[in-house]
Write a protein that holds these residues in place. Structure first.
Motif, mmCIF file in Angstrom:
data_model
loop_
_atom_site.group_PDB
_atom_site.id
_atom_site.type_symbol
_atom_site.label_atom_id
_atom_site.label_comp_id
_atom_site.label_asym_id
_atom_site.label_seq_id
_atom_site.Cartn_x
_atom_site.Cartn_y
_atom_site.Cartn_z
ATOM 1 N N GLU A 166 0.834 -1.204 0.000
ATOM 2 C CA GLU A 166 0.000 0.000 0.000
ATOM 3 C C GLU A 166 0.868 1.254 0.000
ATOM 4 O OE1 GLU A 166 -3.365 0.282 0.047
ATOM 5 O OE2 GLU A 166 -3.871 -1.862 0.116
ATOM 6 N N ALA A 167 1.898 1.265 0.834
ATOM 7 C CA ALA A 167 2.776 2.432 0.919
ATOM 8 C C ALA A 167 3.553 2.631 -0.375
ATOM 9 C CB ALA A 167 3.741 2.271 2.092
ATOM 10 N N VAL A 168 3.995 1.542 -0.998
ATOM 11 C CA VAL A 168 4.725 1.647 -2.253
ATOM 12 C C VAL A 168 3.812 2.193 -3.349
ATOM 13 C CG1 VAL A 168 5.903 0.327 -4.058
ATOM 14 C CG2 VAL A 168 6.384 -0.148 -1.659
ATOM 15 N N ALA A 169 2.582 1.696 -3.413
ATOM 16 C CA ALA A 169 1.619 2.197 -4.400
ATOM 17 C C ALA A 169 1.342 3.684 -4.179
ATOM 18 C CB ALA A 169 0.325 1.398 -4.332
ATOM 19 N N ASP A 170 1.242 4.099 -2.910
ATOM 20 C CA ASP A 170 1.039 5.519 -2.603
ATOM 21 C C ASP A 170 2.207 6.356 -3.122
ATOM 22 O OD1 ASP A 170 -1.359 5.036 -1.320
ATOM 23 O OD2 ASP A 170 -0.493 5.022 0.700
ATOM 24 N N GLU A 171 3.421 5.838 -2.966
ATOM 25 C CA GLU A 171 4.598 6.600 -3.394
ATOM 26 C C GLU A 171 4.660 6.711 -4.914
ATOM 27 O OE1 GLU A 171 9.421 6.825 -2.655
ATOM 28 O OE2 GLU A 171 8.185 5.406 -1.522
ATOM 29 N N ILE A 172 4.322 5.632 -5.601
ATOM 30 C CA ILE A 172 4.305 5.669 -7.064
ATOM 31 C C ILE A 172 3.261 6.676 -7.551
ATOM 32 C CG2 ILE A 172 3.764 4.312 -9.126
ATOM 33 C CD1 ILE A 172 4.973 1.886 -7.603
ATOM 34 N N ALA A 173 2.091 6.692 -6.905
ATOM 35 C CA ALA A 173 1.056 7.668 -7.250
ATOM 36 C C ALA A 173 1.520 9.093 -6.955
ATOM 37 C CB ALA A 173 -0.232 7.358 -6.489
ATOM 38 N N GLY A 226 9.979 -3.611 -9.402
ATOM 39 C CA GLY A 226 10.568 -3.005 -10.594
ATOM 40 C C GLY A 226 9.960 -1.665 -10.921
ATOM 41 N N LEU A 227 8.632 -1.558 -10.808
ATOM 42 C CA LEU A 227 7.965 -0.295 -11.116
ATOM 43 C C LEU A 227 8.399 0.806 -10.157
ATOM 44 C CD1 LEU A 227 5.891 1.270 -12.802
ATOM 45 C CD2 LEU A 227 4.154 0.553 -11.145
ATOM 46 N N ALA A 228 8.475 0.498 -8.880
ATOM 47 C CA ALA A 228 8.903 1.501 -7.902
ATOM 48 C C ALA A 228 10.335 1.948 -8.169
ATOM 49 C CB ALA A 228 8.781 0.933 -6.491
ATOM 50 N N THR A 229 11.203 1.002 -8.508
ATOM 51 C CA THR A 229 12.596 1.333 -8.793
ATOM 52 C C THR A 229 12.708 2.182 -10.048
ATOM 53 O OG1 THR A 229 13.276 -0.750 -7.778
ATOM 54 C CG2 THR A 229 14.885 0.355 -9.160
ATOM 55 N N ALA A 230 11.961 1.824 -11.093
ATOM 56 C CA ALA A 230 11.994 2.593 -12.340
ATOM 57 C C ALA A 230 11.423 3.996 -12.142
ATOM 58 C CB ALA A 230 11.221 1.854 -13.421
ATOM 59 N N THR A 231 10.365 4.107 -11.355
ATOM 60 C CA THR A 231 9.760 5.415 -11.092
ATOM 61 C C THR A 231 10.760 6.347 -10.426
ATOM 62 O OG1 THR A 231 7.531 4.486 -10.902
ATOM 63 C CG2 THR A 231 7.915 6.604 -9.848
ATOM 64 N N THR A 232 11.477 5.824 -9.448
ATOM 65 C CA THR A 232 12.493 6.626 -8.767
ATOM 66 C C THR A 232 13.633 6.977 -9.711
ATOM 67 O OG1 THR A 232 11.960 5.514 -6.684
ATOM 68 C CG2 THR A 232 14.054 6.685 -6.797
ATOM 69 N N LEU A 233 14.061 6.010 -10.513
ATOM 70 C CA LEU A 233 15.179 6.235 -11.435
ATOM 71 C C LEU A 233 14.861 7.333 -12.440
ATOM 72 C CD1 LEU A 233 17.966 5.246 -12.507
ATOM 73 C CD2 LEU A 233 16.699 3.674 -13.984
ATOM 74 N N PHE A 234 13.650 7.314 -13.000
ATOM 75 C CA PHE A 234 13.275 8.268 -14.041
ATOM 76 C C PHE A 234 12.638 9.542 -13.494
ATOM 77 C CE2 PHE A 234 12.385 4.116 -16.465
ATOM 78 C CZ PHE A 234 13.709 4.022 -16.880
ATOM 79 N N VAL A 292 4.980 7.739 -15.471
ATOM 80 C CA VAL A 292 4.566 7.441 -16.849
ATOM 81 C C VAL A 292 5.655 6.669 -17.576
ATOM 82 C CG1 VAL A 292 4.031 8.449 -19.102
ATOM 83 C CG2 VAL A 292 2.954 9.365 -17.039
ATOM 84 N N LEU A 293 6.893 7.134 -17.504
ATOM 85 C CA LEU A 293 7.988 6.435 -18.173
ATOM 86 C C LEU A 293 8.210 5.056 -17.568
ATOM 87 C CD1 LEU A 293 10.573 9.331 -18.659
ATOM 88 C CD2 LEU A 293 8.894 8.455 -20.301
ATOM 89 N N ALA A 294 8.063 4.937 -16.262
ATOM 90 C CA ALA A 294 8.216 3.639 -15.615
ATOM 91 C C ALA A 294 7.142 2.662 -16.075
ATOM 92 C CB ALA A 294 8.172 3.795 -14.091
ATOM 93 N N LEU A 295 5.909 3.143 -16.193
ATOM 94 C CA LEU A 295 4.822 2.292 -16.669
ATOM 95 C C LEU A 295 5.029 1.905 -18.133
ATOM 96 C CD1 LEU A 295 1.806 4.055 -14.949
ATOM 97 C CD2 LEU A 295 2.488 1.671 -14.590
#
Length: 250
Positions: free
Chosen positions: A100-107, A179-187, A191-194
């Motif tokens: 839940e916390a990871v999804a909140d951060e990605i959002a 992977g999505l959380a890591t890509a979101t932080t990297l970029f 949107v680019l992570a997705l």
């Protein structure tokens, strides 16, 4: 999001976190079936994550990516050269309890997505050219409508779009979500992570889109050696994430 550091202390069949240098102790690396999953094995023994869970992947392809990192180690184990092992350990040890916390951060990243903030002049024209299609892609393919703004001041995005991002994140399994959380932080961009997750962009393409401003500045003022080295490290990580998502889809 925070990541689990992966440095290694080892004896036969067991690997745990350590700050000490560790010598390679295994000769053979294989991938073997473990029920409906795949285990990495060092001389016939499955190494453990930092939380002492077996290093087992959901697909053979991902297990092979991890195994390649172990096989590539030389006399001294270099944990910094094992990003897929780190991703797997995070997915196995941590993500399940903090989804839940990871999804909140990605959002939250989507709420200030890097490809929504435009510069001025020539930079803005390039950002519009390169980023507009990916905001349109997110809206058309995923139902995520994010609006661009000129400047760096925060601009609130539609809550329905942020809720959609959160729902998509929670629909993923633990390995995909890691992977999505890591890509979101990297970029700096959900949107680019997705797009990378969905296979719409390669790792290199997503990374290049994430640093349009840096590339623009480098073209004008030259490249700093330290910044170039850091960018190359990040580019390699983007490539690992591309292989990670592809492997999970197999």
């Amino acid at each position: 999001m925070s990541e689990t550091p992966v440095t290694s202390a080892a004896h036969r069949g067991y690997v745990e976190i350590s700050k000490e240098q560790v010598r390679r102790f295994w000769k053979d690396v294989q991938v073997t079936p473990d029920g409906d999953r795949w285990a990495v094995q060092l001389d016939g023994h499955t190494p453990k994550t930092p939380a002492k869970n077996p290093l087992i992947a959901p697909t053979r392809a991902v297990a092979q990516i991890i195994a390649q990192e172990w096989a590539a180690q030389e006399q001294i184990v270099d944990a910094t050269s094992m990003p897929a092992t780190r991703l797997a350990s995070t997915a196995i040890d941590h993500i399940g309890s903090v989804r839940e916390a990871v999804a909140d951060e990605i959002a939250a990243y989507a709420g200030s997505d890097a490809i929504c903030y435009l510069g001025e002049g020539a930079l803005q024209r390039r950002q519009i050219e390169k980023w507009t299609p990916w905001r349109a892609w997110a809206q058309q393919e995923l139902g995520i409508d994010l609006r661009p703004v000129i400047g760096v001041l925060h601009h609130a995005q539609p809550q329905v779009s942020l809720d959609r991002v959160r729902t998509l994140a929670l629909s993923l399994d633990d390995f995909q979500l890691t992977g999505l959380a890591t890509a979101t932080t990297l970029f700096g961009s959900t949107v680019l992570a997705l797009a990378l997750l969905e296979g719409a962009l390669s790792g290199e393409e997503a990374f290049d889109l994430s640093r349009l401003e840096s590339a623009f500045q480098e073209a004008q003022w030259g490249v700093d050696a330290e910044a170039a080295e850091r960018a190359e490290t990040m580019r390699r990580e983007a490539g690992v994430l591309e292989r990670w998502f592809r492997g999970l889809a197999e």
